[in-house]
Design a protein around this motif. Structure first.
Motif, short mmCIF file in Angstrom:
data_model
loop_
_atom_site.label_atom_id
_atom_site.label_comp_id
_atom_site.label_asym_id
_atom_site.label_seq_id
_atom_site.Cartn_x
_atom_site.Cartn_y
_atom_site.Cartn_z
N ALA A 1 75.29 30.48 62.66
CA ALA A 1 74.95 29.83 61.39
C ALA A 1 73.51 30.14 60.99
CB ALA A 1 75.16 28.32 61.50
N THR A 2 72.60 30.13 61.99
CA THR A 2 71.21 30.45 61.71
C THR A 2 71.06 31.87 61.19
OG1 THR A 2 70.43 28.89 63.40
CG2 THR A 2 68.92 30.64 62.74
N GLN B 1 65.40 38.37 56.11
CA GLN B 1 65.81 38.67 54.73
C GLN B 1 65.11 37.77 53.70
OE1 GLN B 1 70.09 39.38 54.17
NE2 GLN B 1 70.32 39.20 56.39
N GLY B 2 63.83 37.53 53.93
CA GLY B 2 63.06 36.76 52.96
C GLY B 2 63.22 35.26 53.05
N SER B 3 64.09 34.77 53.92
CA SER B 3 64.30 33.32 54.02
C SER B 3 63.12 32.63 54.68
CB SER B 3 65.57 33.02 54.82
OG SER B 3 66.71 33.45 54.14
N ILE B 4 62.46 33.33 55.60
CA ILE B 4 61.40 32.73 56.39
C ILE B 4 60.64 33.87 57.06
CG2 ILE B 4 62.67 32.53 58.58
CD1 ILE B 4 61.58 29.65 58.80
N TRP B 5 59.40 33.62 57.48
CA TRP B 5 58.70 34.62 58.29
C TRP B 5 58.44 34.03 59.65
CZ3 TRP B 5 53.42 34.55 59.92
CH2 TRP B 5 52.68 33.46 59.46
N ILE B 6 58.09 34.87 60.62
CA ILE B 6 58.10 34.44 62.01
C ILE B 6 57.12 33.31 62.28
CG2 ILE B 6 56.44 36.22 62.72
CD1 ILE B 6 59.45 34.87 64.74
N GLY B 7 55.95 33.34 61.64
CA GLY B 7 54.99 32.26 61.83
C GLY B 7 55.52 30.93 61.31
N GLU B 8 56.17 30.96 60.17
CA GLU B 8 56.75 29.74 59.60
C GLU B 8 57.86 29.22 60.49
OE1 GLU B 8 58.98 28.21 55.50
OE2 GLU B 8 58.42 30.32 55.75
N LEU B 9 58.70 30.12 61.01
CA LEU B 9 59.77 29.72 61.92
C LEU B 9 59.19 29.01 63.13
CD1 LEU B 9 63.03 30.90 62.69
CD2 LEU B 9 61.55 31.65 64.54
N ALA B 10 58.10 29.57 63.68
CA ALA B 10 57.49 28.98 64.87
C ALA B 10 56.90 27.62 64.57
CB ALA B 10 56.42 29.93 65.41
N VAL B 11 56.19 27.49 63.44
CA VAL B 11 55.61 26.19 63.07
C VAL B 11 56.70 25.15 62.86
CG1 VAL B 11 54.35 24.97 61.24
CG2 VAL B 11 53.48 27.15 62.11
N TRP C 1 71.96 28.85 50.72
CA TRP C 1 72.21 27.66 51.52
C TRP C 1 71.44 27.65 52.85
CZ3 TRP C 1 74.93 29.56 55.79
CH2 TRP C 1 75.64 30.74 55.58
N SER C 2 70.56 28.64 53.04
CA SER C 2 69.78 28.70 54.26
C SER C 2 68.92 27.45 54.44
CB SER C 2 68.89 29.94 54.25
OG SER C 2 68.02 29.95 55.37
N GLN C 3 68.31 26.97 53.35
CA GLN C 3 67.42 25.81 53.45
C GLN C 3 68.15 24.55 53.89
OE1 GLN C 3 65.79 24.48 49.69
NE2 GLN C 3 67.53 25.29 48.55
N TYR C 4 69.47 24.51 53.71
CA TYR C 4 70.24 23.33 54.10
C TYR C 4 70.82 23.47 55.51
CZ TYR C 4 70.06 22.82 49.03
OH TYR C 4 69.64 22.75 47.72
#
Length: 368
Positions: free
Chosen positions: A252-253, A57-67, A261-264
């Motif tokens: 929670a994830t 939902q725009g919070s993150i993309w899969i490559g960023e999650l992996a990094v 509040w996703s970033q926190y």
């Protein structure tokens, strides 16, 4: 019937020195997820989107999650290396792990891939200032250069190796942690926790003021996960790895995606899940069977995907992933068994050489 400590969960500290973990599997999976995630911008097929991004939902993309997962694991493991073995051992280990394979990769980009793929004549290409400046990527300290003259200019993404940017962030995180080691700050948990939390808060609200990292906003999230990984190691006696907590972290994830509040919430919850998977799931011994191919996958995936995009221009991102994966794994296997593993096996020799040099440089040492 009373609940046993095993059923209640074990603290992270109980796994100190336990080599029957799944970090290699996790790192290889994360590296492959970067490959998969990059297939969409590399191919840029009209109307084709990564379905996982809709879940996030725009919070993150899969490559960023992996990094980010890489950085959390790295922060945890290198903090252990620094605290257990000291700054010299830590520094040598980091140098041997990062630079030999990276130097070879950069040289391969400049002197193999570049001459074969450039639209310029060979002499012009080799003498071009951008060809020579690309070699600075091997230092993994400066801003990474992504392009080579005349290479991949007709593709949607012209970068030769767009994945290398995170290595600069990682090396700078290593340097900051080494500085903390030199000042003995990592040996005082209360003070180290306070400084790390202060750095995280500073990163949220005044990121540009962070030393070594603040000049590049892109480094912010990976550095945050690195700090969280270090925090997990420092407080490993307080962190219980329990299936119920892992389930709560998973909820929670998932439910934090798309929320302010996703970033926190996400960094701590996702990092907890990684360490639960590393230590509390059945051990898969890829190290002895295959080797740790994660680094090789990460540094070679992008150029291979670019070549696949060039020679299969009408195929979509899934075909790009399918064709690229075995080629990248083969290169990563060669990188591990011919470069990374042999170099790491020489660590004790390097340590002995450094010790001899230190001894000769000490005041009062007997020099001939």
């Amino acid at each position: 019937m009373p609940t046993t400590p095993q059923a209640q969960g074990r603290a992270l500290i109980d796994f100190d020195g336990n080599r029957e973990n799944n970090f290699t599997v996790l790192r290889m999976t994360l590296a492959w997820l970067v490959l998969y995630g990059h297939s969409f911008p590399i191919v840029r097929a009209p109307g084709v989107r990564d379905p996982l991004n809709q879940i996030f939902q725009g919070s993150i993309w899969i490559g960023e999650l992996a990094v980010n997962g890489f950085f959390a694991i790295s922060g945890f493991l290198v903090a252990a290396s620094l605290i257990r073995r000291g700054v010299v051992d830590y520094t040598i280990s980091r140098v041997l792990r990062i630079f030999p394979a990276l130097i070879l990769c950069v040289l391969a980009m400049v002197y193999v891939l570049g001459p074969l793929m450039t639209s310029l004549d060979l002499g012009t290409y080799l003498q071009h200032p951008r060809t020579l400046s690309y070699l600075y990527n091997a230092a993994a300290f400066f801003q990474m250069q992504f392009d080579l003259p005349g290479v991949f200019k007709e593709l949607p993404m012209s970068g030769v190796n767009g994945s290398l940017w995170s290595l600069t962030a990682e090396v700078r995180c290593y340097l900051l942690l080494a500085a903390a080691g030199l000042l003995h700050l990592v040996h005082y948990r209360g003070l180290a926790n306070l400084l790390l939390v202060a750095a995280i808060v500073l990163g949220f609200y005044h990121y540009s003021d962070l030393p070594l990292l603040g000049f590049n906003a892109r480094f912010g999230r990976p550095a945050l996960f690195f700090a969280v990984g270090v925090l997990f190691y420092l407080n490993r006696d307080k962190i219980i790895l329990d299936g119920r907590l892992a389930l709560a972290a998973a909820f929670a994830t998932f439910y934090s995606f798309g929320t302010p509040w996703s970033q926190y919430v996400f960094p701590a919850a996702f990092t907890y899940l990684l360490f639960y998977l590393a230590y509390r799931t059945p051990h898969m011994d890829l190290d002895s069977r295959l080797g740790d191919l994660s680094y090789g996958i990460y540094i070679y995936a992008w150029p291979v995907q670019q070549l696949v995009r060039m020679y299969l221009p009408h195929e979509g991102p899934y075909m790009n992933t399918l064709v690229s994966t075995p080629i990248v794994f083969a290169l990563a296997w060669l990188s591990w068994h011919w470069v990374e593993k042999p170099v790491l096996a020489r660590k004790q020799d390097v340590m002995a050489t450094v010790h001899r040099l230190k001894t000769r440089m000490l005041p009062g040492s007997n020099q001939q």
